[in-house]
Design an enzyme around this catalytic site. Structure first.
Site, PDB file in Angstrom:
ATOM      1  N   LYS A 182       0.876  -1.186   0.000  1.00 16.27           N
ATOM      2  CA  LYS A 182       0.000   0.000   0.000  1.00 16.27           C
ATOM      3  C   LYS A 182       0.908   1.230   0.000  1.00 16.27           C
ATOM      4  O   LYS A 182       1.439   1.634   1.016  1.00 16.27           O
ATOM      5  CB  LYS A 182      -0.895  -0.012   1.241  1.00 16.27           C
ATOM      6  CG  LYS A 182      -2.244   0.746   1.061  1.00 16.27           C
ATOM      7  CD  LYS A 182      -2.113   2.234   0.768  1.00 16.27           C
ATOM      8  CE  LYS A 182      -1.800   3.016   2.023  1.00 16.27           C
ATOM      9  NZ  LYS A 182      -1.801   4.509   1.746  1.00 16.27           N
ATOM     10  N   GLU A 257       9.438   1.774  11.266  1.00 18.49           N
ATOM     11  CA  GLU A 257      10.432   2.852  11.295  1.00 18.49           C
ATOM     12  C   GLU A 257       9.650   4.148  11.265  1.00 18.49           C
ATOM     13  O   GLU A 257       8.976   4.468  10.284  1.00 18.49           O
ATOM     14  CB  GLU A 257      11.391   2.731  10.106  1.00 18.49           C
ATOM     15  CG  GLU A 257      12.593   3.637  10.222  1.00 18.49           C
ATOM     16  CD  GLU A 257      12.451   4.894   9.388  1.00 18.49           C
ATOM     17  OE1 GLU A 257      12.226   5.963   9.998  1.00 18.49           O
ATOM     18  OE2 GLU A 257      12.556   4.824   8.165  1.00 18.49           O
ATOM     19  N   CYS A 291      13.378  11.141   7.369  1.00 15.96           N
ATOM     20  CA  CYS A 291      13.215  10.747   8.767  1.00 15.96           C
ATOM     21  C   CYS A 291      14.501  10.906   9.556  1.00 15.96           C
ATOM     22  O   CYS A 291      14.470  11.156  10.763  1.00 15.96           O
ATOM     23  CB  CYS A 291      12.711   9.316   8.861  1.00 15.96           C
ATOM     24  SG  CYS A 291      13.731   8.130   7.946  1.00 15.96           S
ATOM     25  N   GLU A 389       8.808  16.849  15.299  1.00 16.89           N
ATOM     26  CA  GLU A 389       9.261  16.603  13.935  1.00 16.89           C
ATOM     27  C   GLU A 389       8.529  17.513  12.959  1.00 16.89           C
ATOM     28  O   GLU A 389       7.293  17.516  12.897  1.00 16.89           O
ATOM     29  CB  GLU A 389       9.032  15.140  13.543  1.00 16.89           C
ATOM     30  CG  GLU A 389       9.586  14.801  12.183  1.00 16.89           C
ATOM     31  CD  GLU A 389       9.407  13.340  11.819  1.00 16.89           C
ATOM     32  OE1 GLU A 389      10.338  12.761  11.229  1.00 16.89           O
ATOM     33  OE2 GLU A 389       8.336  12.780  12.120  1.00 16.89           O
TER      34      GLU A 389
END
Length: 496
Positions: A182, A257, A291, A389
């Protein structure tokens, strides 16, 4: 408008059981490019029924097809062919990736080569792999039988999507699993290439299945499906928490992750030229949408003023522009929703720190999701731009006075994905690196990855590690088989 790639599709379908299909209920969603924010294609929007069909096809291929039963060398040959086909399509892929995600074309170049290397690496690994055996001479032999787990559910992000998809597809297929992928709804374009690549390389039908769609619909259905025993997810931490909860009902294996707010610590004895080059690249490459970005830079006070001045001056000269222009260093953010999020942090940062570069839309770029490389300094560790973040071209720089303070600041966040340490003191480098709460640490470099090493984070940055044999372990069950070689002395219950 950015240059449109040749042969750009106007409609993207699912790929289920070897066939391109639309959603069973006919649902679609619109896909936009980040430079014009105009719709360039529609995509089939997967629902529960479409995920059911994809899982059924993957299950059939796993239970009755040849893929899980092939010898390692046979699977490796197909993986090597996949790598060759991927590598041959670098121009097409980089054009698609740049157009769809806003990634500068020079940074999109080479993504196919990196993706190809993932397949080559795991092809080599499964041929070289050996399982453990434990002997008790004259009494017992114990060995480990490795078996693929089944249908792997793979959910991938929108930053460098094709290459990150290969990180999961390579080891999942190498292990003998079948898959349902996906891809992120913001960037489904490059994922549409996989079906043709796999068919050309000779992957059996049903081994690879793809369902496009929204995370809350297609992703949710895949996570909750009882026929999918494991989920590998890369994305944002709060989504990871939701997936964790939804996997619990079926006790699924998970590898996640997640987000990061990674520190880059620069000591006074560091090579400042190299540190500035690397920390600039580490947060502004890939448009800051990475990331592992070193988005919190901690600088020892003795060199703080010099570092800030030089860093800000370089940031102000970064070329922001059309992703298809080879001169562009920072392109357009992926989507208007993400642009609004990043800009909200930029405005917040003006209250929390001192702005020395960027801070808004670059001059001359009145449309599209463009944010000038933004540098805030003197940022207190309690600031939201220090703690949260942002996932864009925004960096917070903070001074420190001692090793102890640097370590405390480095660890003062809920995240723990990556860290970067700049020092020429060998003892400090190793002791400091080992004290940082991060899954990965780079000494005197930015993110340069060895595929054999573990990749993953701690705290809110992830669950489990992939990379090398750890990836094969995740997609495999390891069954212990015990063989008795001598007499077995068993208490004889009921023999009296």
């Amino acid at each position: 408008m950015t240059n449109r790639p040749a042969n750009l599709p106007t409609h993207l379908q699912h790929h289920i059981g070897g066939k391109a299909v639309d959603s069973i209920g006919g649902e679609t969603f619109e896909v936009i490019d980040p430079v014009s924010n105009e719709v360039y294609a529609t995509a089939a929007a997967g629902q529960q029924a479409d995920v059911d069909a994809a899982v059924a096809a993957a299950t059939l291929a796993f239970e009755e097809g040849p893929w899980p039963r092939m010898k390692a060398r046979e699977r490796a040959r197909i993986l090597m062919r996949i790598a060759d086909v991927v590598a041959s399509r670098d121009d097409e892929l980089s054009a698609y990736e740049s157009f769809d995600s806003g990634l500068p074309i020079t940074q999109a170049k080479g993504q196919a080569q990196r993706a190809a290397e993932n397949f080559r690496f795991f092809a080599d690994l499964i041929v070289a792999q050996r399982d453990d055996a434990y002997k008790v001479p004259g009494m017992q032999l114990n060995y480990v039988n490795r078996k693929p787990k089944g249908v792997a559910g793979l959910i991938t992000p929108w930053n460098t999507p094709f290459m990150l998809e290969s990180w999961k597809l390579g080891p999942a297929l190498a292990s003998g699993c079948t898959v349902v992928l996906k891809p992120a709804e913001f960037t489904p374009l490059s994922a549409s290439l996989w079906a043709g690549i796999f068919a050309e390389a000779g992957l059996p039908d049903g081994v690879f299945n793809l369902v496009n769609g929204i995370g809350e619909e297609a992703g949710d259905a895949l996570v909750k499906h009882p026929g999918v025993p494991l989920i590998s997810f890369t994305g944002e931490s709060s989504t990871g928490q939701l997936i964790f909860r939804n996997c619990a009902e079926h006790l699924k294996a998970m590898s996640m992750e997640l987000g990061g707010k990674s520190p880059a610590i620069v000591f006074a004895d560091a090579d400042l030229d190299a540190a500035i080059d690397s920390t600039l690249f580490g947060v502004f490459s890939l448009n800051g949408e990475r990331c592992t970005a070193g988005s919190r830079i901690l600088v020892e006070r003795a060199v703080y003023d010099e570092f800030v001045e030089r860093y800000a001056e370089r940031a102000r000269r970064i070329v922001v522009g059309d992703p298809s222009d080879p001169a562009t260093e920072v392109g357009a953010l992926v989507h208007p929703e993400h642009y609004d999020k990043v800009m909200s942090y930029v405005e917040l940062g003006k209250e929390e720190g001192r702005l020395v570069a960027g801070g808004g839309r670059p001059e001359g770029l009145d449309t599209g999701n463009y944010v000038a490389p933004t540098v805030f300094v003197d940022v207190p560790p309690t600031a939201r731009i220090f703690q949260e973040e942002i996932f864009g071209p925004v960096v917070a720089i903070t001074p420190f006075d001692s090793d102890e303070e640097a370590l405390r600041l480095a660890n003062d966040t809920r995240y723990g994905l990556a860290a970067y340490v700049w020092t020429n003191d060998l003892t400090r480098a190793h002791t400091f690196a080992q004290s940082i709460e991060a899954g990965m640490v780079w000494l005197n470099s930015h993110n340069v990855r060895d595929l054999r090493s573990p990749f993953g984070g701690v705290k809110a940055s992830g669950l489990g590690h992939e990379g090398g044999y750890r990836s094969l372990d995740f997609y495999s069950d390891q069954q212990a088989v015990h063989i008795t070689l001598g007499d077995v002395h068993t208490a004889r219950f009921g023999a009296r």
